[in-house]
Design a protein around this motif. Sequence first.
Motif, short mmCIF file in Angstrom:
data_model
loop_
_atom_site.label_atom_id
_atom_site.label_comp_id
_atom_site.label_asym_id
_atom_site.label_seq_id
_atom_site.Cartn_x
_atom_site.Cartn_y
_atom_site.Cartn_z
N GLY A 54 5.43 -10.41 -2.28
CA GLY A 54 4.13 -10.35 -2.92
C GLY A 54 3.34 -9.08 -2.66
O GLY A 54 2.14 -9.04 -2.89
N VAL A 55 3.99 -8.05 -2.16
CA VAL A 55 3.32 -6.79 -1.83
C VAL A 55 3.85 -5.70 -2.74
O VAL A 55 5.05 -5.62 -3.00
CB VAL A 55 3.56 -6.41 -0.35
CG1 VAL A 55 2.90 -5.09 -0.01
CG2 VAL A 55 3.06 -7.50 0.57
N LYS A 56 2.97 -4.84 -3.23
CA LYS A 56 3.40 -3.71 -4.03
C LYS A 56 4.02 -2.65 -3.12
O LYS A 56 3.59 -2.48 -1.98
CB LYS A 56 2.21 -3.10 -4.77
CG LYS A 56 1.62 -4.03 -5.80
CD LYS A 56 0.43 -3.39 -6.46
CE LYS A 56 -0.23 -4.36 -7.44
NZ LYS A 56 -1.45 -3.81 -8.01
N ASP A 59 1.89 -0.28 -1.20
CA ASP A 59 1.05 -0.85 -0.15
C ASP A 59 1.82 -1.13 1.14
O ASP A 59 1.32 -1.81 2.03
CB ASP A 59 0.37 -2.13 -0.64
CG ASP A 59 -0.65 -1.86 -1.72
OD1 ASP A 59 -1.24 -0.76 -1.71
OD2 ASP A 59 -0.87 -2.73 -2.58
N GLU A 74 -0.19 -4.49 2.95
CA GLU A 74 -1.48 -5.10 2.62
C GLU A 74 -1.43 -5.69 1.22
O GLU A 74 -0.94 -5.07 0.29
CB GLU A 74 -2.59 -4.05 2.69
CG GLU A 74 -3.97 -4.63 2.48
CD GLU A 74 -5.07 -3.62 2.74
OE1 GLU A 74 -6.23 -4.06 2.74
OE2 GLU A 74 -4.79 -2.44 2.92
N THR A 75 -1.91 -6.92 1.12
CA THR A 75 -2.07 -7.54 -0.19
C THR A 75 -3.56 -7.72 -0.43
O THR A 75 -4.30 -8.10 0.47
CB THR A 75 -1.37 -8.90 -0.28
OG1 THR A 75 -1.84 -9.74 0.76
CG2 THR A 75 0.13 -8.76 -0.20
N LYS A 76 -3.96 -7.40 -1.63
CA LYS A 76 -5.38 -7.46 -1.97
C LYS A 76 -5.64 -8.67 -2.86
O LYS A 76 -4.86 -8.96 -3.76
CB LYS A 76 -5.79 -6.17 -2.67
CG LYS A 76 -5.63 -4.97 -1.75
CD LYS A 76 -5.80 -3.66 -2.48
CE LYS A 76 -5.64 -2.54 -1.51
NZ LYS A 76 -4.47 -1.76 -1.69
N LYS A 77 -6.72 -9.36 -2.59
CA LYS A 77 -7.06 -10.54 -3.36
C LYS A 77 -7.62 -10.13 -4.71
O LYS A 77 -8.48 -9.27 -4.80
CB LYS A 77 -8.10 -11.38 -2.61
CG LYS A 77 -8.40 -12.70 -3.26
CD LYS A 77 -9.24 -13.57 -2.36
CE LYS A 77 -9.39 -14.94 -2.98
NZ LYS A 77 -10.00 -15.88 -2.07
N ARG A 92 -2.36 -18.58 -0.86
CA ARG A 92 -1.79 -17.24 -0.83
C ARG A 92 -2.52 -16.41 0.20
O ARG A 92 -3.72 -16.52 0.37
CB ARG A 92 -1.87 -16.62 -2.21
CG ARG A 92 -0.99 -17.37 -3.20
CD ARG A 92 -1.16 -16.93 -4.61
NE ARG A 92 -0.92 -15.52 -4.76
CZ ARG A 92 -1.37 -14.80 -5.79
NH1 ARG A 92 -2.10 -15.38 -6.72
NH2 ARG A 92 -1.12 -13.53 -5.86
N TYR A 94 -3.98 -13.02 1.80
CA TYR A 94 -4.52 -11.72 1.42
C TYR A 94 -4.97 -11.01 2.69
O TYR A 94 -5.64 -11.61 3.53
CB TYR A 94 -5.71 -11.87 0.47
CG TYR A 94 -5.35 -12.59 -0.80
CD1 TYR A 94 -4.69 -11.91 -1.82
CD2 TYR A 94 -5.62 -13.94 -0.97
CE1 TYR A 94 -4.32 -12.57 -2.98
CE2 TYR A 94 -5.27 -14.60 -2.13
CZ TYR A 94 -4.62 -13.91 -3.13
OH TYR A 94 -4.26 -14.55 -4.28
N LYS A 96 -3.99 -7.66 5.68
CA LYS A 96 -3.02 -6.72 6.22
C LYS A 96 -2.17 -7.42 7.27
O LYS A 96 -2.67 -8.22 8.05
CB LYS A 96 -3.76 -5.53 6.85
CG LYS A 96 -2.86 -4.39 7.20
CD LYS A 96 -3.67 -3.16 7.56
CE LYS A 96 -2.74 -1.98 7.73
NZ LYS A 96 -3.42 -0.74 7.95
#
Length: 142
Positions: A54-56, A59, A74-77, A92, A94, A96
């Motif tokens: 789920g991380v780009k 990131d 890091e995933t951003k909400k 899910r 969100y 770091k």
Amino acid sequence: MGNITRFDPDDTFDDLFRGFWMRPVRASGQQDIQIKLDVKEDDKAYTVHAEIPGVKKEDIHVTIDGGQVSISAETKKEKEVKEGTKVLRSERYYGKVSRSFALGQDVDESKSEAHYKDGVLELSLPKKTVSYHSETDLSRRR
């Protein structure tokens, strides 16, 4: 000898609420996920597989310092909530997450490679070659 199982008090608490539509809420600030690793070694390199779903790709950050490797992501909400809807449950993660580990030998950072596909980061970390000096070379340096 019987089977040995690891006791986790959170599992006992979760079992109490199993079957309810809501799962117990964890304390804020508690990290809900972690980067799970597989590390393999051969004569020339280390290979690391890190699950980071789920991380780009942009990131994810990897730093190498000798034999110390650090991975952070890091995933951003997403803040898009449609009018007339409300969130009933959000599981899910969100934020770091990071993981550091030490390898037995220094890594040649200039030859290292990283690939990210289907939520798995693969690192190819070639070992630095150790140059041995003959005794005469060492005695001249003293």
